[in-house]
Write a protein that holds these residues in place. Structure first.
Motif, short mmCIF file in Angstrom:
data_model
loop_
_atom_site.label_atom_id
_atom_site.label_comp_id
_atom_site.label_asym_id
_atom_site.label_seq_id
_atom_site.Cartn_x
_atom_site.Cartn_y
_atom_site.Cartn_z
N THR A 1 -21.82 -19.52 -18.51
CA THR A 1 -21.35 -18.47 -17.75
C THR A 1 -22.34 -16.98 -18.23
O THR A 1 -22.46 -16.74 -19.06
CB THR A 1 -19.82 -17.68 -17.63
OG1 THR A 1 -19.36 -19.15 -17.55
CG2 THR A 1 -19.50 -16.81 -16.67
N SER B 1 -23.13 -19.26 -13.38
CA SER B 1 -23.45 -20.48 -14.79
C SER B 1 -24.85 -20.31 -14.66
O SER B 1 -25.61 -20.71 -13.27
CB SER B 1 -23.43 -21.54 -14.77
OG SER B 1 -21.56 -21.04 -14.84
N SER C 1 -20.33 -20.85 -10.07
CA SER C 1 -19.15 -21.86 -10.96
C SER C 1 -18.38 -21.97 -10.06
O SER C 1 -16.71 -22.42 -10.49
CB SER C 1 -18.11 -20.66 -12.36
OG SER C 1 -19.36 -19.44 -12.73
#
Ligand SMILES: [Zn+2]
Ligand SMILES: [Zn+2]
Length: 141
Positions: A80, A93, A107
């Motif tokens: 992340t 990410s 994400s």
């Protein structure tokens, strides 16, 4: 017809190990293996290594719009970043390209935002053309 799509080799931003899983093919190419965690579940995900393909395989169910945390299967570092998706505002990410640069992806399940940033664009393009050549041109030269 995936011939125009380029296959990427990526690695963990933290430990530098390759995330390519030659035992698990997605789009007939080694999948990008990462651990995935949601609010309810944890498992393994394999993303397609073809840039522009959204195909993936995952051994857990992820609800639509759910935000997942991706991490390295070797060192467990989370991928992340602090950047947010321009479409849905979920965290992005990122993984590292072996040719230099990064691939970022959203994400959130179902969001198709992803982008590649190359450290050296001319080198990246050269590599892509070489790879493209090996797919397509038997009859050049
Ligand atoms: Zn790692
Ligand atoms: Zn998004």
């Amino acid at each position: 017809m995936n011939n125009q799509l380029v296959s990427m080799n990526v690695k963990c931003p933290k430990c530098g190990k390759s995330l390519m899983d030659h035992a698990k093919l997605v789009d007939d190419k080694p999948g990008i293996k990462m651990l995935i965690k949601t609010a309810k579940n944890a498992g393994t995900i394999w993303l397609s290594s073809l840039y522009g393909s959204y195909h993936l395989e995952c051994n857990i169910a992820i609800e639509k719009d759910e935000i997942a945390v991706f991490s390295c299967p070797f060192c467990k570092a989370e991928m992340t970043t602090e950047e947010l998706c321009g479409i849905c505002n979920a965290p992005l990410s990122a993984v590292v390209l072996d040719m230099g640069g990064k691939v970022k992806f959203c994400s959130r399940k179902g969001c198709t935002k992803h982008s590649a940033e190359f450290e050296d664009l001319s080198l990246a393009l050269k590599k892509m053309y070489e790879e493209f050549d090996s797919y397509s041109s038997k009859d050049t030269q």
